[in-house]
Design an enzyme around this catalytic site. Sequence first.
Site, PDB file in Angstrom:
ATOM      1  N   PRO A  63      15.658  79.279 -17.414  1.00 35.67           N
ATOM      2  CA  PRO A  63      16.156  77.900 -17.455  1.00 35.67           C
ATOM      3  C   PRO A  63      15.006  76.892 -17.531  1.00 35.67           C
ATOM      4  CG  PRO A  63      17.088  79.116 -15.586  1.00 35.67           C
ATOM      5  CD  PRO A  63      15.992  79.951 -16.166  1.00 35.67           C
ATOM      6  N   HIS A  64      15.190  75.891 -18.379  1.00 32.30           N
ATOM      7  CA  HIS A  64      14.186  74.829 -18.516  1.00 32.30           C
ATOM      8  C   HIS A  64      14.883  73.591 -19.060  1.00 32.30           C
ATOM      9  CE1 HIS A  64      14.344  77.127 -22.255  1.00 32.30           C
ATOM     10  NE2 HIS A  64      13.996  76.031 -22.896  1.00 32.30           N
ATOM     11  N   GLY A  65      14.187  72.482 -19.035  1.00 37.89           N
ATOM     12  CA  GLY A  65      14.783  71.222 -19.459  1.00 37.89           C
ATOM     13  C   GLY A  65      14.866  71.071 -20.968  1.00 37.89           C
TER      14      GLY A  65
END
Length: 145
Positions: A63-65
């Site tokens: 998960p990342h922005g």
Amino acid sequence: MTNNILAKENIRLNTTVAGKEEAIRLTGSILVERGYVESNYIEKMLEREELTSTYMGNFVAIPHGTEDSKHFVKESGISFVQVPQGVDFGNGNIVKLLIGIAGKNNEHLDILSNIAIVCSEEENIDKLVTATTAEEIIAIFEGVN
């Protein structure tokens, strides 16, 4: 990977989560607590997941922005959440390792490439899923094992 990017305090072992959203929120909250990102980054991680799954195969999600979340990143860091029982990321994809990434400038590319190298080995995945200490996790990422 240097210790300030993956410190013992960034690692949660033997975690149970109710679902994908909770898993991503936990992964992001570690980044917030440790001062890598502002709290708004977590919403951008969830937004990113809506756009395209961060499931990478081999029981791993990263998960990342979103692209427009870079201004919420204070410094590069990763969080690591081990979910041995697994969490459903949709389409039958079960995740046992969540690796949250916050990359300042273009450092996320180096971080991603290190993670990809480690996670491409099934043997490493098994070790990460069964590790019982943060030191074991760090050793695997540093290639010390």
